[in-house]
Write a protein that holds these residues in place. Structure first.
Motif, short mmCIF file in Angstrom:
data_model
loop_
_atom_site.label_atom_id
_atom_site.label_comp_id
_atom_site.label_asym_id
_atom_site.label_seq_id
_atom_site.Cartn_x
_atom_site.Cartn_y
_atom_site.Cartn_z
N CYS A 1 -1.36 1.14 1.44
CA CYS A 1 -1.42 1.41 -0.24
C CYS A 1 0.47 1.54 -0.67
O CYS A 1 1.60 1.48 -0.10
N ARG B 1 -7.50 5.87 -1.45
CA ARG B 1 -7.05 6.32 -2.24
C ARG B 1 -7.95 7.06 -3.29
O ARG B 1 -6.99 8.21 -3.86
N ARG B 2 -8.78 6.29 -3.80
CA ARG B 2 -9.43 6.76 -4.69
C ARG B 2 -10.50 8.72 -4.23
O ARG B 2 -10.84 8.93 -5.20
N ASN C 1 1.88 11.22 2.84
CA ASN C 1 1.70 12.08 2.15
C ASN C 1 2.29 13.53 2.07
O ASN C 1 2.04 14.07 0.89
N THR D 1 -10.24 9.95 -1.64
CA THR D 1 -9.36 10.93 -0.66
C THR D 1 -8.08 11.63 -2.28
O THR D 1 -7.53 12.82 -1.66
N GLY D 2 -7.56 10.74 -2.74
CA GLY D 2 -6.39 11.05 -3.51
C GLY D 2 -4.91 11.00 -2.92
O GLY D 2 -4.21 10.92 -2.90
N TRP D 3 -4.67 10.79 -1.59
CA TRP D 3 -3.97 10.57 -0.63
C TRP D 3 -3.88 8.79 -0.43
O TRP D 3 -4.78 7.98 -0.66
N ASN D 4 -2.55 8.43 -0.01
CA ASN D 4 -2.27 6.93 -0.08
C ASN D 4 -2.28 6.92 1.15
O ASN D 4 -2.12 7.63 2.15
#
Length: 176
Positions: free
Chosen positions: A96, A86-87, A170, A89-92
């Protein structure tokens, strides 16, 4: 040279009994649900093939991790590990929310835990079987467990559902 203790048959009775007694004492003293997991651990102690010191170390580490997740809310705590996927790509990622899931399960809130990560309800039984297979000594039970864990259709099912869940969660997050 340290002696190797194989935990099988009668030789493991003392170890299993000690873990069981310590688990009961901790549950009474600490009045927490965490020690129930040590009781479960003691049930499988006869199938675990590791040195006695490592067995105690694993039991203590599992107990401490479960105690931390029981008493500390990962949402309110700033020092819990963050998901590297997540850090970057910004995706869960598909896992997560697993820390919040574990915290709520340990507090006895299964519905709230499921809300944090629906996929863990599906994946957790398989992950537990994989972990059991890793620690079990060679036996008929381990071979039976290996047939399930290493089955290509079971593995493909979990891999495909994990990727599908990655995209579904996502896309739903972006649409909300």
């Amino acid at each position: 040279m340290p002696t190797r203790v194989l935990l099988k048959g009668d030789s493991s009775v003392v170890g299993e009994l000690l873990i069981f007694i310590i688990s009961l004492m901790l549950s009474v003293v600490l009045e927490c649900k965490v020690t129930n997991y040590l009781l479960i651990f003691s049930i499988f102690a006869g199938d675990i093939h590791i040195k006695m010191k490592k067995k105690w170390l694993i039991a203590i580490i599992v107990f401490l991790i479960l105690a931390v997740y029981t008493y500390i809310d990962p949402v309110e705590c700033g020092w819990m590990p963050l998901c590297p996927f997540r850090r970057i790509t910004g995706w869960n990622c598909p896992f997560c929310g697993s820390q919040r899931f574990l915290h709520d399960i340990l507090l006895g809130h299964p519905i709230q835990a499921i809300v944090h990560n629906y996929y863990l309800v599906l994946a957790l039984p398989y992950l537990v079987l994989v972990m059991l297979r890793i620690v079990m000594q060679p036996s008929k039970r381990r071979r039976q467990l290996s047939r399930v864990v290493e089955n290509r259709f079971v593995f493909a099912f979990y891999l495909i559902t994990m990727v599908v869940w990655l995209f579904i969660r996502n896309i739903l997050y972006l649409c909300a």
